[in-house]
Scaffold this motif. Sequence first.
Motif, short mmCIF file in Angstrom:
data_model
loop_
_atom_site.label_atom_id
_atom_site.label_comp_id
_atom_site.label_asym_id
_atom_site.label_seq_id
_atom_site.Cartn_x
_atom_site.Cartn_y
_atom_site.Cartn_z
N PRO A 90 0.82 -1.23 0.00
CA PRO A 90 0.00 0.00 0.00
C PRO A 90 0.85 1.28 0.00
O PRO A 90 0.49 2.27 -0.64
N ASP A 103 0.68 4.04 -2.85
CA ASP A 103 0.35 5.43 -2.48
C ASP A 103 1.44 6.39 -2.96
O ASP A 103 1.13 7.50 -3.41
N THR A 104 2.69 5.98 -2.88
CA THR A 104 3.79 6.83 -3.32
C THR A 104 3.74 7.03 -4.83
O THR A 104 3.98 8.13 -5.34
N LEU A 140 1.06 7.01 -6.61
CA LEU A 140 -0.05 7.93 -6.85
C LEU A 140 0.38 9.37 -6.58
O LEU A 140 0.03 10.30 -7.33
N GLN A 141 1.13 9.56 -5.51
CA GLN A 141 1.62 10.91 -5.17
C GLN A 141 2.52 11.46 -6.27
O GLN A 141 2.47 12.65 -6.60
#
Length: 272
Positions: free
Chosen positions: A204, A208-209, A211-212
């Motif tokens: 996850p 998430d990284t 996506l950032q």
Amino acid sequence: MKAALVFALGLTTCTAVSATTSLKTVFDTFSDSWLNTSYVFTCGSDTFKLEKTFPNNTSLYWKSGLEWKAMTGLQVKDTGVEFSGLAISGNLPRKAIPLNVELPIHNGKDDAWRYFTLSKSHSSHPLAYVVDFYESKMITRNIADATHYLKFDSEKYIVEQKVVSRPKELDVYSQNISNLKVKLELLKIRKLVNHNENVKELNPLIADTKLQITEAEQVKEQKVKEKYLSDSIEDLARLMEIEATAKLYVNGITVKAPAGSYLETSYCEASD
């Protein structure tokens, strides 16, 4: 008979000056004398001679080569003299010439003189002098308005002002993306080498990284487009402004240096 002889000799005397004699002392001696007398003094690079002849005629001379030229308008004051008779040929020094022009400067030093040059002139500008022997100084000023013609270098002005350097405002976005990519690589390394670490917890974080990073790149791309548009509008407005200014001054300008705008102080001393 003896008194008459001294009188006759006194009419041709000259004030003696030593290297340590002050101008004040020399001038006071000169002023108090009722005999023919004179003394030489220098102010800056100029040499003068103050002369008194019987009964009480005072003259001032300026040394030009081997000749002494009489100055005009001499006034003897309590502490010195005022006179005229010399002039500046050509142009006054640039610092005496006011340059009040509306010249937009976007790039480089805010100095309009960078783009103006004085045209060669054969004019003569009369000067007035005040010598204060007590203060050992001479003040020189122009006594009449002086008109000057200035040429404008429009090509140099346009070349230097059409491009400006801007701060790198988008670097913060690039640095943020770079930091996120480093974080992503570290997470991937942890996933490969740390077998005991819970992979379910790392996946996850990795997602998430990523996506950032995508979002940060999209923000940067939008900011780049906005800045490009803003810079383009600004560049066009600036170019129109400097071209209009160049046309305004393309034929040069005439400026007037008022009386007293040229003001110089020279220090004086008595000569042997």
